[in-house]
Write a protein that holds these residues in place. Structure first.
Motif, PDB file in Angstrom:
ATOM      1  N   UNK A 175       0.844  -1.201   0.000  1.00  0.00           N
ATOM      2  CA  UNK A 175       0.000   0.000   0.000  1.00  0.00           C
ATOM      3  C   UNK A 175       0.880   1.252   0.000  1.00  0.00           C
ATOM      4  N   UNK A 176       1.908   1.255   0.851  1.00  0.00           N
ATOM      5  CA  UNK A 176       2.837   2.387   0.887  1.00  0.00           C
ATOM      6  C   UNK A 176       3.537   2.561  -0.460  1.00  0.00           C
ATOM      7  N   UNK A 177       4.037   1.447  -1.015  1.00  0.00           N
ATOM      8  CA  UNK A 177       4.805   1.526  -2.262  1.00  0.00           C
ATOM      9  C   UNK A 177       3.959   2.059  -3.404  1.00  0.00           C
ATOM     10  N   UNK A 178       2.740   1.580  -3.507  1.00  0.00           N
ATOM     11  CA  UNK A 178       1.852   2.038  -4.586  1.00  0.00           C
ATOM     12  C   UNK A 178       1.589   3.539  -4.460  1.00  0.00           C
ATOM     13  N   UNK A 179       1.384   4.005  -3.234  1.00  0.00           N
ATOM     14  CA  UNK A 179       1.136   5.433  -3.009  1.00  0.00           C
ATOM     15  C   UNK A 179       2.378   6.250  -3.382  1.00  0.00           C
ATOM     16  N   UNK A 180       3.554   5.762  -3.027  1.00  0.00           N
ATOM     17  CA  UNK A 180       4.794   6.485  -3.336  1.00  0.00           C
ATOM     18  C   UNK A 180       5.015   6.559  -4.850  1.00  0.00           C
ATOM     19  N   UNK A 181       4.725   5.460  -5.542  1.00  0.00           N
ATOM     20  CA  UNK A 181       4.869   5.470  -7.004  1.00  0.00           C
ATOM     21  C   UNK A 181       3.878   6.449  -7.624  1.00  0.00           C
ATOM     22  N   UNK A 182       2.675   6.518  -7.085  1.00  0.00           N
ATOM     23  CA  UNK A 182       1.701   7.515  -7.562  1.00  0.00           C
ATOM     24  C   UNK A 182       2.235   8.930  -7.327  1.00  0.00           C
ATOM     25  N   UNK A 183       2.919   9.146  -6.208  1.00  0.00           N
ATOM     26  CA  UNK A 183       3.535  10.451  -5.943  1.00  0.00           C
ATOM     27  C   UNK A 183       4.631  10.740  -6.971  1.00  0.00           C
ATOM     28  N   UNK A 184       5.438   9.726  -7.280  1.00  0.00           N
ATOM     29  CA  UNK A 184       6.505   9.910  -8.270  1.00  0.00           C
ATOM     30  C   UNK A 184       5.940  10.308  -9.628  1.00  0.00           C
ATOM     31  N   UNK A 185       4.761   9.775  -9.934  1.00  0.00           N
ATOM     32  CA  UNK A 185       4.107  10.073 -11.210  1.00  0.00           C
ATOM     33  C   UNK A 185       3.213  11.312 -11.118  1.00  0.00           C
ATOM     34  N   UNK A 186       3.259  11.963  -9.949  1.00  0.00           N
ATOM     35  CA  UNK A 186       2.448  13.154  -9.692  1.00  0.00           C
ATOM     36  C   UNK A 186       0.949  12.878  -9.849  1.00  0.00           C
ATOM     37  N   UNK A 290       9.468  -4.067  -4.331  1.00  0.00           N
ATOM     38  CA  UNK A 290       8.039  -3.713  -4.342  1.00  0.00           C
ATOM     39  C   UNK A 290       7.834  -2.413  -5.107  1.00  0.00           C
ATOM     40  N   UNK A 291       8.661  -1.418  -4.812  1.00  0.00           N
ATOM     41  CA  UNK A 291       8.570  -0.149  -5.542  1.00  0.00           C
ATOM     42  C   UNK A 291       8.721  -0.364  -7.041  1.00  0.00           C
ATOM     43  N   UNK A 292       9.721  -1.146  -7.428  1.00  0.00           N
ATOM     44  CA  UNK A 292       9.966  -1.380  -8.858  1.00  0.00           C
ATOM     45  C   UNK A 292       8.835  -2.151  -9.521  1.00  0.00           C
ATOM     46  N   UNK A 293       8.193  -3.036  -8.763  1.00  0.00           N
ATOM     47  CA  UNK A 293       7.031  -3.756  -9.293  1.00  0.00           C
ATOM     48  C   UNK A 293       5.936  -2.769  -9.683  1.00  0.00           C
ATOM     49  N   UNK A 294       5.612  -1.836  -8.789  1.00  0.00           N
ATOM     50  CA  UNK A 294       4.555  -0.864  -9.085  1.00  0.00           C
ATOM     51  C   UNK A 294       5.000   0.169 -10.116  1.00  0.00           C
ATOM     52  N   UNK A 295       6.293   0.479 -10.130  1.00  0.00           N
ATOM     53  CA  UNK A 295       6.799   1.378 -11.184  1.00  0.00           C
ATOM     54  C   UNK A 295       6.621   0.742 -12.576  1.00  0.00           C
ATOM     55  N   UNK A 296       6.879  -0.559 -12.670  1.00  0.00           N
ATOM     56  CA  UNK A 296       6.728  -1.251 -13.949  1.00  0.00           C
ATOM     57  C   UNK A 296       5.263  -1.312 -14.390  1.00  0.00           C
ATOM     58  N   UNK A 297       4.372  -1.494 -13.436  1.00  0.00           N
ATOM     59  CA  UNK A 297       2.940  -1.487 -13.764  1.00  0.00           C
ATOM     60  C   UNK A 297       2.543  -0.135 -14.321  1.00  0.00           C
ATOM     61  N   UNK A 298       3.012   0.936 -13.663  1.00  0.00           N
ATOM     62  CA  UNK A 298       2.696   2.288 -14.126  1.00  0.00           C
ATOM     63  C   UNK A 298       3.264   2.552 -15.504  1.00  0.00           C
TER      64      UNK A 298
END
Length: 301
Positions: A175-186, A290-298
């Motif tokens: 949950x944290x990682x997905x939110x952080x990746x959303x922040x990275x993508x603004x 985990x972060x990289x997993x969600x980054x790849x999805x994005x």
């Protein structure tokens, strides 16, 4: 040509199940993946089965005739267990009973690994029961152990702590990682909200856990319960600090005014270590994956 041992993996399309399929493919087992209605991995045989259907389970076991059974399927959400307690009992208790009864009925020499939960309660102390999910997982383990005693079914119980790692998960680190990746993508406000930063848990990578499952089906003692953990707890504050070091986003942390500090009892997996297993994936590495997993999805969406 040497025949590969057959392993039946229930809940194969779940977070742990997909990692388990990947792992047991690598070590050379013949995998049959059980799902309700999804074909997800063209490298394994897939069987669709409702594990709360006694007759369907009997036919499944009769068809596959596994040497190993890794039972991961079930209802694992505490909130849902309050809403539908009977469904949780059916998914966690009756599915387990139908599986081991089918194995008994077929007179199979099959080692069964039932995955319990750290949220089980002491049945001698009903006041320690906190939710229907805990009841369902406790009954699941009692059933499995009872069939060992009554019918000599070869059953081992695994009790993993808080699983993390790459893949779709409802765990707090995901949950944290997905939110952080959303922040990275603004795509989200640069604020991470947490109830209590002082909560402590023993976080362990799911890939280490499925390695432990392999150790148990090969070396574990029938009838025993094995805890799978790192032996070290970390607070959510520590987890968030590690995430901060892995991203360029300087996000704000908002927590409820809950200063309660848990005195989390550290449990060490001594019995598993005696079998030669040790966790290998460092916490920070797992969080980065985990972060990289969600980054790849994005990136691929």
């Amino acid at each position: 040509m040497k025949v590969k041992p057959k392993i039946l993996i229930t809940g194969a399309n779940g977070f742990t199940g997909q990692h388990a399929c990947d792992h047991f493919l690598r070590v050379g087992l013949d995998i049959t993946a059980v799902t309700r209605n999804v074909n997800f991995n063209n490298q394994v045989q897939t069987e669709h089965c409702d594990l709360t259907d006694k007759e369907a389970v009997r036919k499944l076991i009769q068809k596959v005739k596994p040497q190993y059974l890794l039972h991961l399927a079930g209802q694992n959400h505490v909130g849902n267990s309050w809403i539908n307690p009977v469904t949780s009992i059916e998914a966690n208790v009756m599915s387990t009973l139908y599986l081991i009864e089918a194995i008994r009925h077929e007179h199979l020499s099959c080692r069964v690994l039932v995955v319990g939960s750290a949220l089980q309660f002491d049945p001698h102390n009903l006041s320690s029961l906190t939710h229907p999910y805990s009841l369902s997982k406790t009954l699941q383990v009692l059933i499995a152990q009872s069939w060992k005693v009554l019918y000599n079914i070869d059953v081992i119980i695994a009790q993993p702590s808080n699983l993390i790692g790459p893949g779709l998960s409802n765990g707090v680190c995901s949950i944290f990682a997905k939110k952080i990746v959303d922040m990275e993508e603004k795509k989200a406000e640069q604020v991470l909200e947490v109830n209590n930063l002082n909560i402590q848990r023993d976080f362990i990578d799911v890939r280490d856990v499925v390695t432990a499952y392999e150790t148990l089906i090969k070396e574990g003692k029938s009838g025993e319960i094995y805890r799978i953990c790192t032996g070290k707890s970390h607070s959510l504050q520590e987890i968030i600090n590690m995430f901060k070091s892995l991203t360029t986003v300087d996000f704000e942390i908002k927590s409820q005014k809950n200063n309660h500090i848990e005195q989390n009892l550290e449990i060490h997996p001594l019995e598993l270590r005696e079998l030669g297993w040790n966790p290998e994936i460092q916490l920070e590495s797992s969080l980065n994956d985990i972060l990289n997993f969600y980054r790849n999805i994005t990136k691929n969406s």
